[in-house]
Design a protein around this motif. Structure first.
Motif, PDB file in Angstrom:
ATOM      1  N   ARG A  58       0.816  -1.218   0.000  1.00 35.78           N
ATOM      2  CA  ARG A  58       0.000   0.000   0.000  1.00 35.78           C
ATOM      3  C   ARG A  58       0.846   1.264   0.000  1.00 35.78           C
ATOM      4  O   ARG A  58       0.407   2.299  -0.490  1.00 35.78           O
ATOM      5  N   ALA A  59       2.045   1.229   0.534  1.00 32.58           N
ATOM      6  CA  ALA A  59       2.901   2.418   0.560  1.00 32.58           C
ATOM      7  C   ALA A  59       3.903   2.409  -0.592  1.00 32.58           C
ATOM      8  O   ALA A  59       4.059   3.405  -1.289  1.00 32.58           O
ATOM      9  N   SER A  60       4.543   1.277  -0.819  1.00 27.77           N
ATOM     10  CA  SER A  60       5.614   1.205  -1.821  1.00 27.77           C
ATOM     11  C   SER A  60       5.110   0.884  -3.222  1.00 27.77           C
ATOM     12  O   SER A  60       5.772   1.214  -4.207  1.00 27.77           O
ATOM     13  N   GLY A  61       3.990   0.191  -3.311  1.00 30.59           N
ATOM     14  CA  GLY A  61       3.509  -0.276  -4.606  1.00 30.59           C
ATOM     15  C   GLY A  61       4.240  -1.511  -5.096  1.00 30.59           C
ATOM     16  O   GLY A  61       3.897  -2.079  -6.122  1.00 30.59           O
ATOM     17  N   GLN A  62       5.251  -1.937  -4.360  1.00 26.09           N
ATOM     18  CA  GLN A  62       6.028  -3.124  -4.731  1.00 26.09           C
ATOM     19  C   GLN A  62       5.259  -4.388  -4.362  1.00 26.09           C
ATOM     20  O   GLN A  62       4.531  -4.415  -3.361  1.00 26.09           O
ATOM     21  N   ASN A  91      -3.179  -4.164   2.502  1.00 24.69           N
ATOM     22  CA  ASN A  91      -2.699  -4.077   1.117  1.00 24.69           C
ATOM     23  C   ASN A  91      -3.792  -4.434   0.125  1.00 24.69           C
ATOM     24  O   ASN A  91      -3.945  -3.783  -0.906  1.00 24.69           O
ATOM     25  N   VAL A  92      -4.559  -5.484   0.409  1.00 21.09           N
ATOM     26  CA  VAL A  92      -5.656  -5.883  -0.484  1.00 21.09           C
ATOM     27  C   VAL A  92      -6.688  -4.771  -0.589  1.00 21.09           C
ATOM     28  O   VAL A  92      -7.161  -4.443  -1.682  1.00 21.09           O
ATOM     29  N   ARG A  93      -7.034  -4.166   0.528  1.00 18.46           N
ATOM     30  CA  ARG A  93      -7.997  -3.057   0.491  1.00 18.46           C
ATOM     31  C   ARG A  93      -7.462  -1.886  -0.322  1.00 18.46           C
ATOM     32  O   ARG A  93      -8.185  -1.300  -1.128  1.00 18.46           O
TER      33      ARG A  93
END
Length: 165
Positions: A58-62, A91-93
């Motif tokens: 959610r923060a890095s996009g990795q 992250n899924v959300r």
């Protein structure tokens, strides 16, 4: 069954397993096991219910990978968070449910959060099928459905749908 004794909520093993995830995040040992199991599940060496979830951070996009056990109920597969609100759930959300399941290949999926009112039977099935989750969800595997309803709000559940297009 050995798993019932090993994962009994009052066993020494269960206390150790819960300690590996104190505060909802894995310690160094838990992270090492997660990397190992993510690889093994991705190879498809375990039964179909064991997968590696890949979702954008959610923060890095990795891409981030998480080894998970799925529950099947009435012909549908579900991912249940044994740790409640945790990294893979957030992250899924943040990714609007867009993810990949890895098991003998990559399968793009859309994970749709199940309403709290519909979670109890899924969580019950999950605990019956994924014994490693038992120390983390405070309900006995043979408890009445009402006990599962009590933990449903704090136990995120996602239905697995094939991603189209």
């Amino acid at each position: 069954m050995w798993a019932d004794r090993f994962y009994a909520s009052d066993s020494r093993n269960s206390r150790r397993l819960r300690a590996m995830y104190a505060g909802g995040a894995g310690n160094r040992t838990a992270r090492r096991f997660a990397r190992l199991w993510a690889t093994v599940f991705g190879w498809g060496l375990q039964p179909k219910r064991w997968v590696t979830l890949e979702v954008a951070g959610r923060a890095s996009g990795q891409p981030r990978q998480f080894p998970l056990g799925m529950a099947d109920l009435r012909g549908r597969w579900y991912l249940v968070s044994m740790l409640g609100e945790c990294a893979w759930v957030r992250n899924v959300r943040a990714a609007d449910g867009q993810a990949v399941l890895i098991r003998r290949g990559r399968r793009p999926v859309r994970l749709v959060e199940v309403p709290v009112t519909d979670r109890a039977r899924i969580i019950q099935r999950y605990l019956a099928q994924v014994p490693g989750a038992r120390p983390h969800i405070p309900v006995a595997v043979d408890a009445p459905l009402a006990d599962f309803e009590r933990v449903a709000a704090s136990t995120p559940v996602f239905a697995v749908h094939d991603r189209v297009g």
